[in-house]
Each structure stands twice: as C-alpha cells, then as structure tokens.
Design a protein around this motif. Structure first.
Motif, PDB file in Angstrom:
ATOM      1  N   ASN A 294      12.825  -1.838  15.283  1.00 40.50           N
ATOM      2  CA  ASN A 294      14.091  -2.528  14.998  1.00 40.50           C
ATOM      3  C   ASN A 294      13.873  -3.995  14.629  1.00 40.50           C
ATOM      4  O   ASN A 294      14.592  -4.871  15.066  1.00 40.50           O
ATOM      5  CB  ASN A 294      15.039  -2.432  16.201  1.00 40.50           C
ATOM      6  N   HIS A 295      12.882  -4.250  13.812  1.00 42.44           N
ATOM      7  CA  HIS A 295      12.522  -5.628  13.482  1.00 42.44           C
ATOM      8  C   HIS A 295      12.970  -6.031  12.079  1.00 42.44           C
ATOM      9  O   HIS A 295      13.450  -7.138  11.873  1.00 42.44           O
ATOM     10  CB  HIS A 295      11.013  -5.806  13.602  1.00 42.44           C
ATOM     11  N   TYR A 296      12.816  -5.142  11.102  1.00 39.54           N
ATOM     12  CA  TYR A 296      13.076  -5.504   9.705  1.00 39.54           C
ATOM     13  C   TYR A 296      14.463  -5.035   9.253  1.00 39.54           C
ATOM     14  O   TYR A 296      14.965  -4.007   9.688  1.00 39.54           O
ATOM     15  CB  TYR A 296      12.015  -4.888   8.790  1.00 39.54           C
ATOM     16  N   ASP A 297      15.044  -5.822   8.363  1.00 43.58           N
ATOM     17  CA  ASP A 297      16.303  -5.433   7.728  1.00 43.58           C
ATOM     18  C   ASP A 297      16.058  -4.635   6.454  1.00 43.58           C
ATOM     19  O   ASP A 297      16.894  -3.821   6.058  1.00 43.58           O
ATOM     20  CB  ASP A 297      17.123  -6.684   7.374  1.00 43.58           C
ATOM     21  N   LEU A 298      14.938  -4.884   5.836  1.00 42.61           N
ATOM     22  CA  LEU A 298      14.632  -4.262   4.548  1.00 42.61           C
ATOM     23  C   LEU A 298      13.134  -4.047   4.428  1.00 42.61           C
ATOM     24  O   LEU A 298      12.349  -4.955   4.731  1.00 42.61           O
ATOM     25  CB  LEU A 298      15.123  -5.160   3.405  1.00 42.61           C
ATOM     26  N   ILE A 299      12.732  -2.843   4.015  1.00 41.23           N
ATOM     27  CA  ILE A 299      11.331  -2.536   3.729  1.00 41.23           C
ATOM     28  C   ILE A 299      11.249  -2.079   2.285  1.00 41.23           C
ATOM     29  O   ILE A 299      11.903  -1.109   1.886  1.00 41.23           O
ATOM     30  CB  ILE A 299      10.771  -1.449   4.661  1.00 41.23           C
ATOM     31  N   ILE A 300      10.450  -2.791   1.505  1.00 45.11           N
ATOM     32  CA  ILE A 300      10.250  -2.478   0.088  1.00 45.11           C
ATOM     33  C   ILE A 300       8.830  -1.974  -0.095  1.00 45.11           C
ATOM     34  O   ILE A 300       7.872  -2.673   0.244  1.00 45.11           O
ATOM     35  CB  ILE A 300      10.475  -3.714  -0.794  1.00 45.11           C
ATOM     36  N   THR A 301       8.690  -0.761  -0.620  1.00 44.56           N
ATOM     37  CA  THR A 301       7.363  -0.213  -0.897  1.00 44.56           C
ATOM     38  C   THR A 301       7.099  -0.318  -2.391  1.00 44.56           C
ATOM     39  O   THR A 301       7.712   0.386  -3.189  1.00 44.56           O
ATOM     40  CB  THR A 301       7.253   1.248  -0.444  1.00 44.56           C
ATOM     41  N   ASP A 302       6.209  -1.209  -2.747  1.00 49.48           N
ATOM     42  CA  ASP A 302       5.826  -1.427  -4.154  1.00 49.48           C
ATOM     43  C   ASP A 302       4.419  -0.883  -4.314  1.00 49.48           C
ATOM     44  O   ASP A 302       3.441  -1.626  -4.309  1.00 49.48           O
ATOM     45  CB  ASP A 302       5.896  -2.918  -4.480  1.00 49.48           C
ATOM     46  N   SER A 303       4.328   0.424  -4.452  1.00 51.59           N
ATOM     47  CA  SER A 303       3.027   1.098  -4.370  1.00 51.59           C
ATOM     48  C   SER A 303       2.530   1.542  -5.735  1.00 51.59           C
ATOM     49  O   SER A 303       3.246   1.490  -6.733  1.00 51.59           O
ATOM     50  CB  SER A 303       3.144   2.323  -3.457  1.00 51.59           C
TER      51      SER A 303
ATOM     52  N   GLU B 113      19.303  -1.710  12.948  1.00 49.86           N
ATOM     53  CA  GLU B 113      20.461  -0.899  12.598  1.00 49.86           C
ATOM     54  C   GLU B 113      21.019  -1.363  11.247  1.00 49.86           C
ATOM     55  O   GLU B 113      21.119  -2.558  10.992  1.00 49.86           O
ATOM     56  CB  GLU B 113      21.541  -0.999  13.676  1.00 49.86           C
ATOM     57  N   GLY B 114      21.356  -0.409  10.414  1.00 47.44           N
ATOM     58  CA  GLY B 114      21.880  -0.735   9.095  1.00 47.44           C
ATOM     59  C   GLY B 114      20.810  -1.100   8.090  1.00 47.44           C
ATOM     60  O   GLY B 114      21.123  -1.488   6.962  1.00 47.44           O
ATOM     61  N   GLY B 115      19.537  -0.987   8.501  1.00 49.03           N
ATOM     62  CA  GLY B 115      18.429  -1.363   7.626  1.00 49.03           C
ATOM     63  C   GLY B 115      18.315  -0.474   6.397  1.00 49.03           C
ATOM     64  O   GLY B 115      18.854   0.640   6.340  1.00 49.03           O
ATOM     65  N   VAL B 116      17.594  -1.001   5.409  1.00 52.98           N
ATOM     66  CA  VAL B 116      17.456  -0.336   4.110  1.00 52.98           C
ATOM     67  C   VAL B 116      15.979  -0.256   3.737  1.00 52.98           C
ATOM     68  O   VAL B 116      15.214  -1.182   4.018  1.00 52.98           O
ATOM     69  CB  VAL B 116      18.215  -1.114   3.011  1.00 52.98           C
ATOM     70  N   ILE B 117      15.585   0.841   3.124  1.00 50.77           N
ATOM     71  CA  ILE B 117      14.276   0.897   2.474  1.00 50.77           C
ATOM     72  C   ILE B 117      14.475   1.175   0.993  1.00 50.77           C
ATOM     73  O   ILE B 117      15.450   1.802   0.588  1.00 50.77           O
ATOM     74  CB  ILE B 117      13.337   1.976   3.062  1.00 50.77           C
ATOM     75  N   THR B 118      13.559   0.670   0.212  1.00 49.93           N
ATOM     76  CA  THR B 118      13.483   1.074  -1.188  1.00 49.93           C
ATOM     77  C   THR B 118      12.011   1.286  -1.509  1.00 49.93           C
ATOM     78  O   THR B 118      11.153   0.536  -1.047  1.00 49.93           O
ATOM     79  CB  THR B 118      14.123   0.037  -2.132  1.00 49.93           C
TER      80      THR B 118
END
Length: 214
Positions: free
Chosen positions: A79-88, A113-118
C-alpha cells in the motif's frame, strides 16, 4: 490522469528517463522511484538522449538498478504507491513475467487503495490474442482493466498498446479524473490531451470484439 492524486510513483523499466520526464510534470507527484535492470540504459541515455533523460535528474526521482520483478515483490512497501508504470521490453524471455498474473498480484499489493497500474500492452496489429490473454490475467486481480493504444511511429506497426487497471471498482479509467487547462496542455504535452485520453480506448472493430470479450 486516471488517478485523482498520484503522489508516489514507481516506474519499472523506463531507464531512458522518458516516462519520468512526463511523470514529474505533475505537481501532485512527491516521489518517483525507477527500477531498471540494466545500468547502461540510464547512463547512455544521459549521454545520447539528454532531452529524454532529464527525468532521471529530477530531485523527486530515485533510480535503482535491479530486477523490477524482485523490486515489486520484495522491496515495494505494501500500500505504498499510487501508480505503477511498467515501461518494459516486448514480452519475450525474462520480460514475459511482467505480463503474468503473479506480477499483477505483486503490483496490486504494492498499491494504495484506488491505485492504478499501466503496463506496455503490444499492438493489436501484431498480437491480438496475446493482448486478450494478458487482459484476462489482469482481470483476475484488478476489478477494472482496460486496454488503450497510441500512435508510436518508432514501432514497426506505428502503434503501441497499454493496459490500464485500478483497484477502484467504481472508476472509469477511460475518462480523465484530473485534467489540465488547454493552455497547460499546450505547455506540457506534445501528444496528450483530454480528448486523446478518451479516444485512446476507442478500438477498431476487430480489436474491440476480441479485447472487450476477454
């Protein structure tokens, strides 16, 4: 723009600094961590792609050289990040694991909570069935998963796709929940605007039938 107040950001891959350059344009961002497996990428980007690599030098940024899979699993606080972006890179070899259910589970646990990944999601011109399979795996973890695409002239197909998922079951990631004024859009972005955000989720018929059914 799919998160109402993203403060802590994690970028997996993206060692050229381009994603970070865009992330730190948002005043709400307080801290951005980047984990790339190859130290040569940020080092050479600073030398040969300084306009892109400027994101690596921002005071909000911390760069870690290491395995992104292990970083998310072992080092990212729950529960640390608001957004995780994977640029792989493309889903071949070790990078394949960045497109599997276990990785999405680790990302879910690392998000507030409410976090987003892309995450990078291939092109529908090249690998439509693969996209559908990854979406199904992601939907086993996140309540909301969508697939979007953008014009990317440097890719062979001219387009690249990406998955956007959120822990918030009520949020429509296809619509921006934050926005800049038109003047700010012209100042900060060459490509993105509010209309592009929504239009990115509009799919050609063949792609829509396969991806939306996943």
């Amino acid at each position: 723009m799919s998160h109402p107040n993203p403060r802590n950001i994690l970028v997996i891959g993206g060692g050229d600094g381009g994603v970070l350059r865009e992330v730190v344009k948002h005043d709400c961002v307080e801290k951005a961590d980047l984990c790339d497996i190859d130290e040569a990428v940020p080092r050479l980007s600073k030398k040969y792609l300084p306009h892109m690599a400027q994101g690596l030098e921002n005071r909000k940024v911390t760069v870690v050289i290491g395995d992104g899979l292990e970083f998310v699993k072992k080092e990212a606080s729950k529960n640390h990040y608001d957004l995780i972006i994977t640029d792989s890179s493309d889903p071949e070899g070790p990078a394949r694991k960045l497109f599997e259910k276990e990785y999405f589970e680790d990302c879910y646990n690392a998000l507030r909570e409410g976090g987003v990944i892309t995450t990078q999601g291939e092109s529908f011109w090249e690998n439509l069935n693969f996209i559908a399979g990854v979406k199904r795996a992601c939907k086993e973890v996140f309540p909301i998963v969508e697939w979007a695409w953008s014009s990317t002239p440097t890719y062979p197909s001219g387009t690249i796709g990406y998955f956007v998922a959120t822990k918030d079951p009520l949020r429509d990631v296809r619509r921006p929940v934050r926005s800049f004024s038109r003047e700010e859009e012209r100042k900060y972005f060459k490509y993105y605007n509010q209309d592009i955000h929504s239009a990115s989720f509009v799919l050609p018929t063949e792609a829509r039938e396969v991806i939306e059914a996943a």
